[in-house]
Design a protein around this motif. Sequence first.
Motif, PDB file in Angstrom:
ATOM      1  N   THR A  23      29.746  38.680  51.584  1.00 15.47           N
ATOM      2  CA  THR A  23      30.611  38.326  50.564  1.00 15.47           C
ATOM      3  C   THR A  23      30.702  39.407  49.514  1.00 15.47           C
ATOM      4  OG1 THR A  23      30.580  36.613  48.685  1.00 15.47           O
ATOM      5  CG2 THR A  23      28.454  37.332  49.254  1.00 15.47           C
ATOM      6  N   TYR A  24      31.611  39.515  48.658  1.00 14.74           N
ATOM      7  CA  TYR A  24      32.059  40.501  47.931  1.00 14.74           C
ATOM      8  C   TYR A  24      31.272  40.647  46.674  1.00 14.74           C
ATOM      9  CZ  TYR A  24      34.829  37.695  44.556  1.00 14.74           C
ATOM     10  OH  TYR A  24      35.255  36.900  43.634  1.00 14.74           O
ATOM     11  N   THR A  26      27.779  39.009  43.760  1.00  9.70           N
ATOM     12  CA  THR A  26      26.734  38.160  43.689  1.00  9.70           C
ATOM     13  C   THR A  26      26.986  37.183  42.392  1.00  9.70           C
ATOM     14  OG1 THR A  26      25.671  40.075  41.981  1.00  9.70           O
ATOM     15  CG2 THR A  26      25.060  39.956  44.533  1.00  9.70           C
ATOM     16  N   SER A  31      34.017  31.401  46.682  1.00  7.23           N
ATOM     17  CA  SER A  31      33.716  31.978  48.251  1.00  7.23           C
ATOM     18  C   SER A  31      32.087  32.553  48.248  1.00  7.23           C
ATOM     19  CB  SER A  31      34.660  32.898  48.506  1.00  7.23           C
ATOM     20  OG  SER A  31      34.627  34.232  47.729  1.00  7.23           O
ATOM     21  N   VAL A  32      31.722  32.863  46.892  1.00 11.37           N
ATOM     22  CA  VAL A  32      30.320  33.274  46.974  1.00 11.37           C
ATOM     23  C   VAL A  32      29.507  32.369  47.078  1.00 11.37           C
ATOM     24  CG1 VAL A  32      28.741  34.728  45.599  1.00 11.37           C
ATOM     25  CG2 VAL A  32      31.100  35.362  45.469  1.00 11.37           C
ATOM     26  N   THR A  35      29.322  30.995  50.685  1.00  9.67           N
ATOM     27  CA  THR A  35      28.411  31.714  51.488  1.00  9.67           C
ATOM     28  C   THR A  35      27.001  31.401  51.335  1.00  9.67           C
ATOM     29  OG1 THR A  35      30.035  33.450  51.196  1.00  9.67           O
ATOM     30  CG2 THR A  35      28.143  34.211  51.950  1.00  9.67           C
ATOM     31  N   ALA A  53      25.490  41.082  50.482  1.00  8.19           N
ATOM     32  CA  ALA A  53      26.450  40.940  48.898  1.00  8.19           C
ATOM     33  C   ALA A  53      26.665  42.392  48.453  1.00  8.19           C
ATOM     34  CB  ALA A  53      26.115  39.726  48.133  1.00  8.19           C
ATOM     35  N   ASP A  55      26.613  44.474  45.362  1.00 10.77           N
ATOM     36  CA  ASP A  55      25.767  43.987  44.101  1.00 10.77           C
ATOM     37  C   ASP A  55      25.886  45.485  43.236  1.00 10.77           C
ATOM     38  OD1 ASP A  55      24.500  43.194  42.193  1.00 10.77           O
ATOM     39  OD2 ASP A  55      22.270  43.221  43.057  1.00 10.77           O
ATOM     40  N   PHE A  61      21.419  37.379  43.117  1.00  9.19           N
ATOM     41  CA  PHE A  61      22.204  36.209  42.747  1.00  9.19           C
ATOM     42  C   PHE A  61      21.574  35.358  41.648  1.00  9.19           C
ATOM     43  CE2 PHE A  61      23.162  36.973  47.249  1.00  9.19           C
ATOM     44  CZ  PHE A  61      24.500  36.820  47.343  1.00  9.19           C
ATOM     45  N   ASP A 110      35.822  36.968  52.967  1.00  4.72           N
ATOM     46  CA  ASP A 110      36.833  37.301  51.984  1.00  4.72           C
ATOM     47  C   ASP A 110      37.530  38.625  52.657  1.00  4.72           C
ATOM     48  OD1 ASP A 110      35.502  39.993  50.966  1.00  4.72           O
ATOM     49  OD2 ASP A 110      33.845  38.345  50.390  1.00  4.72           O
TER      50      ASP A 110
END
Length: 393
Positions: A23-24, A26, A31-32, A35, A53, A55, A61, A110
């Motif tokens: 995922t693009y 945090t 979409s995050v 995930t 991710a 970051d 996160f 993504d």
Amino acid sequence: MGRCDTCPYGVISAAFLKIALLTYATKPRGSVIHTLELAEALHRLGHQPCVFALDKTGQGFGRSLLSKVALVPASPCDQGIEALIQQRIGEFVRYFQQHRDRYDIYHAQDCLSANALAQLRDQGQLPHFVRTVHHIEAFQSPYLQDCQEKSIRLPDRCLCVSDYWQKELEQRYGIQPFRVFNGVDWQRFSAPPENVSDLKAELGLTGQPIYLTVGGIEPRKNSLRLLQAFAQVLPHLPQAQLVIAGGATLFDYEDYRADFFAAVAELGIDARSLILPGIIPDAQLPALYHAAAGFVFPSLKEGWGLVVLEAIAAGLPVLTANQTPFTEYLSPQTACLVDPNDTDQIAQGMLNLAQPQTVNAWVTASRSLRDRYRWQDTAQLHLTLYTQLLFPQ
């Protein structure tokens, strides 16, 4: 291998899988969150997911997770959005080139991470990859449009989260994506957290009613019309407050935000009525929902609208757009559905969210969604699709 009688795609593997989910960011975007929740559900089913991710801060996160997490360092870039995307793709590629731990499945959530996995596959670093398309952007930049095209056409398996985007992908690209679905952590959002009062005091939430939306200020969230509708509500409910939380995105939408704040001044909306807390830590999000009286989300385009399900799980009445994908899981009985292009309708819907009898009917009816959208079922469906890719028949 065994067979899943409730899964539309058939066979699943009994053995555990190592699954890389990319995922693009945090920060808590749709979409995050998809995930993270998919990873947690896969872990609970006995598999070994790891979330990779990008970051920028090194803070992760902001919540504890059962599944493994690998934070991919992301450096600042001030050379424009095209250079930023190119840099982010490169950061993913270099990370996986340096870390040679192998996974059974590589799954991009993504456009950005899908382009990185495509490059790694071309280099022989991995055999195949999966991509979930949450929605398709209308990019003006040829470079960004090319990135999006590649991210859809190049994966070995393409998934999507709604009937609407499944049809769009078939019509625009001639591919047949596999339909998965989202879920919600009903237990996490349904119980009122202890820190609701503290959060209300911190953000200055003293209004009645408090309208909440999550996603920040941007065109597809329809923020400007929502603001204009709120201005129509205030003469009827002068103590009302509108909270627009969130805003973590690769795009700054500078011109649109300028129009938004110009409208704030023109409409005479003061700082007490409009609350812009920015990004809310994920751990505080359940409390934010429980601080509100209604959720307003007249979005023009979504992949699914995870925040809508989160709001419903928190017991809030929901106002959203009377269009797909929302109408795939909502009806006039479960939510206030409005034309997102009609400011007057949005305003009237917000007033309806302040009517106890109407609100109670929506909240009661929306409880039926609890058994239909669970992350465990989503994870099981993903496992079926993963296994079909690994062991084609």
